[in-house]
Design an enzyme around this catalytic site. Structure first.
Site, PDB file in Angstrom:
ATOM      1  CG  HIS A  64      -1.562  -0.884   1.399  1.00  0.00           C
ATOM      2  ND1 HIS A  64      -2.872  -1.497   0.427  1.00  0.00           N
ATOM      3  CD2 HIS A  64      -1.446  -2.631   1.719  1.00  0.00           C
ATOM      4  CE1 HIS A  64      -3.836  -2.101   1.145  1.00  0.00           C
ATOM      5  NE2 HIS A  64      -3.483  -3.176   1.348  1.00  0.00           N
ATOM      6  CG  ASN A  96      -6.629  -0.461  -0.441  1.00  0.00           C
ATOM      7  OD1 ASN A  96      -5.592  -0.044  -0.798  1.00  0.00           O
ATOM      8  ND2 ASN A  96      -7.103  -0.245   0.779  1.00  0.00           N
ATOM      9  CG  ASP A 154      -6.141  -5.071  -0.402  1.00  0.00           C
ATOM     10  OD1 ASP A 154      -6.580  -6.663   0.697  1.00  0.00           O
ATOM     11  OD2 ASP A 154      -5.122  -5.179   0.134  1.00  0.00           O
ATOM     12  CG  HIS A 181      -9.482  -8.326   1.446  1.00  0.00           C
ATOM     13  ND1 HIS A 181      -8.944  -7.864   2.435  1.00  0.00           N
ATOM     14  CD2 HIS A 181     -10.419  -8.383   2.678  1.00  0.00           C
ATOM     15  CE1 HIS A 181      -9.263  -7.962   3.290  1.00  0.00           C
ATOM     16  NE2 HIS A 181      -9.994  -8.108   3.558  1.00  0.00           N
ATOM     17  CG  HIS A 234      -4.232 -10.458   3.178  1.00  0.00           C
ATOM     18  ND1 HIS A 234      -5.340 -11.551   2.810  1.00  0.00           N
ATOM     19  CD2 HIS A 234      -4.076  -9.556   2.745  1.00  0.00           C
ATOM     20  CE1 HIS A 234      -6.431  -9.881   3.011  1.00  0.00           C
ATOM     21  NE2 HIS A 234      -5.300  -8.876   2.846  1.00  0.00           N
ATOM     22  CG  ASN A 280      -9.491  -7.069   7.758  1.00  0.00           C
ATOM     23  OD1 ASN A 280      -8.876  -8.600   7.678  1.00  0.00           O
ATOM     24  ND2 ASN A 280     -10.562  -6.528   7.263  1.00  0.00           N
ATOM     25  CG  ASP A 307      -1.392  -6.107   3.131  1.00  0.00           C
ATOM     26  OD1 ASP A 307      -2.069  -4.886   3.023  1.00  0.00           O
ATOM     27  OD2 ASP A 307      -2.515  -6.782   4.493  1.00  0.00           O
ATOM     28  CG  HIS A 311      -1.986   2.746   9.571  1.00  0.00           C
ATOM     29  ND1 HIS A 311      -4.326   3.242   8.500  1.00  0.00           N
ATOM     30  CD2 HIS A 311      -2.486   1.498   9.250  1.00  0.00           C
ATOM     31  CE1 HIS A 311      -4.477   2.112   8.379  1.00  0.00           C
ATOM     32  NE2 HIS A 311      -4.176   1.288   8.359  1.00  0.00           N
TER      33      HIS A 311
END
Ligand SMILES: [Zn+2]
Ligand SMILES: [Zn+2]
Length: 426
Positions: A64, A96, A154, A181, A234, A280, A307, A311
């Protein structure tokens, strides 16, 4: 399908490292010369360098980059610098973002950004459904023509089986895979962690393994019916591994990935309520972890994917129930897996190297990094004896939500060569 900023190829010689390429069938102490980005000489080493290992560089099919929309958390530049520091020569970013990568305009802008900022070759997945809403398919042919590596929603499952069936049909016409996902939301609901003894003890809402395995079962049946390939992202649970293994045994073209955190941790560690253990799918039980490891060893799971999910600190610096899902991983993946699995005797080094490089490359039709004469250099030089402490200030990533903070790991990435260029050097 991979995009990177321009730059001159490099010339270098790596002397005396143990060269280990499971694909090329090399395991010997060699001097490796790269001229103008191409491997031109592989010669027996005059002297072996202690602890140094040269391998095909890594490929991460699940990253990401948070761009566009959350450039405070990651950018194409910072994320690919983190990838270079982690030994990667190629990564694939998830759609995403805000806006979602569901149109030619958004994908085209990202491709241009990668051409000016990406330190390592970067690919982009586009979304399966417009706005990740699970209602209307994107223009897959147009997105594939612009370079989309694959399609994924995802972060969200594709809830509607009929939409999934059509997505399989249209992605096949576009010549790209779906990457899924898998989460049946009517079962996972607002689960905060794996549903089991630990969630009961902590009083946290559970996200049961069956929410994953049942959705995977639906999708491998649809893939078999449509005779299309499929990639499961994942994988976290033993029951999911069983579904994938059985489907592969029946001849369904299903590939799967697993993350370093699911391979190294179980829900026992969530007792600490450290929000950097909230992801997740969630960390599951020791028996799930053992099944994932066995599947990685036997090839049922052919890729390690980080993954990598950055954040901002203030988002994770809240009670467990309020924290967002996700942890970073690009800069720690090899050392975490080397320390927790290879040194511990649970996974052969060769298998780890294959699952971090050729496995993911093959799953998505990307160039397979190889150490061979005439090949473009995609190399990672590792010091297997180096020990280092994972510390927040050492990250190239803009975010530091790592589950490994404070841990001392074995194995450091000394140098990364991506597409013939030195992109990281300690
Ligand atoms: Zn996901
Ligand atoms: Zn993800």
């Amino acid at each position: 399908m991979l995009f990177c900023r321009d730059g001159a190829p490099d010339t270098l010689t790596v002397r005396g490292a143990r060269v280990l390429d499971p694909v090329a069938g090399i395991d010997a102490a060699l001097d490796v010369t790269v001229e103008d980005g191409i491997v031109t000489r592989l010669e027996p080493a005059a002297e072996a360098a202690r602890g140094l290992l040269l391998a095909p560089a890594f490929v991460d099919p699940h990253v990401h980059l948070r761009t566009p929309g959350r450039e405070d958390e990651e950018t194409v530049a910072s994320g690919t610098e983190a990838a270079a520091a982690g030994g990667y020569c190629a990564i694939v970013a998830m759609p995403n973002t805000d806006p979602v990568v569901d149109s030619a305009a958004v994908l085209g802008a990202l491709v241009e950004l990668a051409r000016s900022e990406a330190v390592v070759p970067t690919g982009f997945m586009a979304s399966i459904s417009k706005g990740l809403l699970g209602e209307e398919l994107t223009e897959m042919g147009e997105l594939a023509a612009l370079g989309a590596v694959a399609f994924t929603d995802d972060g969200h499952p594709v809830g509607c089986a009929g939409l999934m069936q059509r997505a399989l049909q249209y992605s096949a016409v576009a010549g790209r895979k779906l990457a899924l996902h898998e989460e049946e939301r009517s079962l996972s609901r607002d689960g905060q962690m794996h549903e089991g003894a630990v969630s009961a003890e902590l009083g946290l809402a559970g996200w049961p393994a069956v929410a994953e395995s049942s959705m995977i079962a639906r999708d491998v049946h649809l893939a078999a019916y449509e005779q299309q390939a499929l990639h499961i992202m994942h994988v976290s649970a033993a029951a999911s591994v069983e579904v994938v293994r059985a489907a592969r045994a029946r001849g369904v073209a299903v590939t799967a990935e697993v993350t370093p955190h699911h391979l190294c941790l179980s829900d026992d560690s969530v007792r600490s309520l450290d929000t950097n253990l909230k992801m997740n799918p969630p960390l599951r039980e020791q028996s799930d972890r053992a099944a994932l490891l066995e599947a990685l060893r036997d090839g049922t799971i052919c890729c390690v994917a980080t993954d990598h999910a950055p954040h901002a600190r203030q988002e994770k610096d809240v009670p467990f129930e309020e924290a967002p899902f996700g942890v970073t991983g690009l800069e720690t993946a090899f050392a975490a897996l080397y320390t927790h699995l290879v040194v511990a005797g649970a996974l052969p080094l060769e298998t780890l190297l294959e699952r971090m490089s050729a496995g993911p490359a093959r799953a998505f039709g990307l160039p397979v990094p190889r150490i061979a004469l005439g090949e473009r250099a995609n190399l990672v030089l590792l010091d297997l004896e180096a020990e280092w402490r994972v510390a927040e200030r050492g990250f190239r990533s803009r975010s530091a939500n790592s589950w490994l903070l404070g841990q001392t790991l074995r194995g450091a990435v000394v140098k990364t060569v991506a597409d013939g260029r030195v992109v990281h050097a300690l």
